[in-house]
Design a protein around this motif. Structure first.
Motif, PDB file in Angstrom:
ATOM      1  N   LEU A  73      -9.596   1.002  -2.883  1.00  0.00           N
ATOM      2  CA  LEU A  73      -9.564   1.550  -1.527  1.00  0.00           C
ATOM      3  C   LEU A  73      -8.515   0.883  -0.649  1.00  0.00           C
ATOM      4  O   LEU A  73      -8.132   1.433   0.388  1.00  0.00           O
ATOM      5  CB  LEU A  73     -10.945   1.415  -0.881  1.00  0.00           C
ATOM      6  CG  LEU A  73     -12.056   2.242  -1.533  1.00  0.00           C
ATOM      7  CD1 LEU A  73     -13.390   1.963  -0.857  1.00  0.00           C
ATOM      8  CD2 LEU A  73     -11.733   3.729  -1.477  1.00  0.00           C
ATOM      9  N   SER A  74      -8.041  -0.284  -1.055  1.00  0.00           N
ATOM     10  CA  SER A  74      -6.998  -0.969  -0.299  1.00  0.00           C
ATOM     11  C   SER A  74      -5.632  -0.445  -0.737  1.00  0.00           C
ATOM     12  O   SER A  74      -5.120  -0.806  -1.798  1.00  0.00           O
ATOM     13  CB  SER A  74      -7.070  -2.484  -0.533  1.00  0.00           C
ATOM     14  OG  SER A  74      -5.949  -3.122   0.040  1.00  0.00           O
ATOM     15  N   VAL A  75      -5.033   0.401   0.083  1.00  0.00           N
ATOM     16  CA  VAL A  75      -3.721   0.963  -0.250  1.00  0.00           C
ATOM     17  C   VAL A  75      -2.684  -0.153  -0.352  1.00  0.00           C
ATOM     18  O   VAL A  75      -1.802  -0.124  -1.220  1.00  0.00           O
ATOM     19  CB  VAL A  75      -3.301   2.011   0.797  1.00  0.00           C
ATOM     20  CG1 VAL A  75      -1.895   2.533   0.518  1.00  0.00           C
ATOM     21  CG2 VAL A  75      -4.300   3.175   0.814  1.00  0.00           C
ATOM     22  N   THR A  76      -2.790  -1.158   0.495  1.00  0.00           N
ATOM     23  CA  THR A  76      -1.835  -2.270   0.451  1.00  0.00           C
ATOM     24  C   THR A  76      -1.945  -3.036  -0.866  1.00  0.00           C
ATOM     25  O   THR A  76      -0.936  -3.473  -1.426  1.00  0.00           O
ATOM     26  CB  THR A  76      -2.061  -3.224   1.636  1.00  0.00           C
ATOM     27  OG1 THR A  76      -3.434  -3.651   1.659  1.00  0.00           O
ATOM     28  CG2 THR A  76      -1.740  -2.542   2.949  1.00  0.00           C
ATOM     29  N   LYS A  77      -3.160  -3.212  -1.372  1.00  0.00           N
ATOM     30  CA  LYS A  77      -3.353  -3.885  -2.661  1.00  0.00           C
ATOM     31  C   LYS A  77      -2.712  -3.074  -3.787  1.00  0.00           C
ATOM     32  O   LYS A  77      -2.029  -3.636  -4.662  1.00  0.00           O
ATOM     33  CB  LYS A  77      -4.846  -4.072  -2.925  1.00  0.00           C
ATOM     34  CG  LYS A  77      -5.203  -4.635  -4.300  1.00  0.00           C
ATOM     35  CD  LYS A  77      -4.782  -6.077  -4.454  1.00  0.00           C
ATOM     36  CE  LYS A  77      -5.327  -6.662  -5.751  1.00  0.00           C
ATOM     37  NZ  LYS A  77      -4.881  -8.064  -5.959  1.00  0.00           N
ATOM     38  N   LEU A  78      -2.919  -1.762  -3.772  1.00  0.00           N
ATOM     39  CA  LEU A  78      -2.320  -0.899  -4.789  1.00  0.00           C
ATOM     40  C   LEU A  78      -0.802  -1.031  -4.800  1.00  0.00           C
ATOM     41  O   LEU A  78      -0.177  -1.167  -5.858  1.00  0.00           O
ATOM     42  CB  LEU A  78      -2.684   0.563  -4.518  1.00  0.00           C
ATOM     43  CG  LEU A  78      -4.064   1.064  -4.912  1.00  0.00           C
ATOM     44  CD1 LEU A  78      -4.242   2.496  -4.432  1.00  0.00           C
ATOM     45  CD2 LEU A  78      -4.258   0.991  -6.415  1.00  0.00           C
ATOM     46  N   LEU A  79      -0.203  -0.976  -3.616  1.00  0.00           N
ATOM     47  CA  LEU A  79       1.251  -1.040  -3.522  1.00  0.00           C
ATOM     48  C   LEU A  79       1.770  -2.410  -3.953  1.00  0.00           C
ATOM     49  O   LEU A  79       2.776  -2.515  -4.662  1.00  0.00           O
ATOM     50  CB  LEU A  79       1.692  -0.721  -2.093  1.00  0.00           C
ATOM     51  CG  LEU A  79       1.300   0.669  -1.565  1.00  0.00           C
ATOM     52  CD1 LEU A  79       1.748   0.830  -0.120  1.00  0.00           C
ATOM     53  CD2 LEU A  79       1.872   1.779  -2.431  1.00  0.00           C
ATOM     54  N   LYS A  80       1.090  -3.470  -3.522  1.00  0.00           N
ATOM     55  CA  LYS A  80       1.507  -4.831  -3.880  1.00  0.00           C
ATOM     56  C   LYS A  80       1.475  -5.038  -5.392  1.00  0.00           C
ATOM     57  O   LYS A  80       2.378  -5.660  -5.965  1.00  0.00           O
ATOM     58  CB  LYS A  80       0.603  -5.849  -3.186  1.00  0.00           C
ATOM     59  CG  LYS A  80       0.927  -7.307  -3.501  1.00  0.00           C
ATOM     60  CD  LYS A  80       0.012  -8.240  -2.728  1.00  0.00           C
ATOM     61  CE  LYS A  80       0.326  -9.705  -3.049  1.00  0.00           C
ATOM     62  NZ  LYS A  80      -0.002 -10.038  -4.455  1.00  0.00           N
TER      63      LYS A  80
END
Length: 222
Positions: free
Chosen positions: A81-88
């Motif tokens: 659910l963390s879009v920032t985690k996915l991108l990182k």
């Protein structure tokens, strides 16, 4: 063999197929739709493993945080659910903005992929700073704290959906790093921009998901 509980908040044909597949493998399986019957969380812990599918992921997270073993786990659901985690995890650079001034400062030449920092299904492309400001204003209007921060990413291309398990040749390794066993992925230019950790399972993927569940359950009981 394992004692399994399948939880959803909607009725889907693939759930009955998954239940049948797991039963045919020798597992004891119970299915509950929490839209039709109340869930006592204390009773969930009678099972070796809970499978969360065809369910709002935030509902699933509230359950996963309070029970024993689930697939996907609370940690995996949060990562998805963390879009920032996915991108990182994929080495993608992004800019985070939470207000009008930040958008005007960050936006140069579009298009950008413009999403909320937490997955709400609101991601999409924006070409102009005026468009980005308008979208941000709408997100603030929602009065949802999960929509208060947004991210801008330099991505272009067609958006597609891919259902994947940890056995997937291209996205399996990413799922493992995110502590996920299966998910429906939103993909742009080969990069995952959103992940639904509790999706409806496509009928053609039921056997593979059953294998993933069975292998994980075997590890718990070994």
């Amino acid at each position: 063999m394992a004692k399994l509980l399948i939880l959803s908040d909607s009725s889907r044909y693939s759930i009955s197929k998954l239940t049948d597949e797991l039963v045919s493998m020798g597992h004891q399986v119970k299915y509950m739709n929490i839209s039709n019957e109340p869930l006592a969380l204390s009773a969930v812990n009678e099972y070796d493993l809970t499978v969360l599918t065809s369910m709002n992921p935030y509902t699933a997270l509230s359950i996963a945080l309070t029970i024993g073993k689930s697939i996907n786990s609370a940690a995996g659901i949060i990562n998805a659910l963390s879009v920032t985690k996915l991108l990182k995890e994929q080495g993608l650079d992004f800019l985070m903005v939470a207000g009008d001034s930040a958008v005007k400062s960050a936006f140069t030449n579009g298009p950008y992929y413009f999403n909320t920092a937490w997955s709400l299904g609101l991601g999409g492309f924006v070409d102009t700073v005026e468009g980005a400001r308008s979208i941000l204003e709408y997100r603030h209007y929602l009065k949802n704290p999960l929509a208060s921060a947004s991210i801008l990413v330099k991505l272009t291309g067609e958006e597609s959906r891919v259902f994947a398990t940890i056995k997937h040749s291209k996205y399996g390794e990413l799922l493992r790093r995110l502590n996920l066993h299966f998910a429906e992925l939103t993909v742009i230019d080969g990069k995952v921009t959103e992940a639904n950790p509790t999706p409806e399972i496509p009928v053609e993927s039921v056997k593979e998901v059953a294998q993933v569940v069975a292998e994980y359950a075997a590890g718990i009981n070994s």
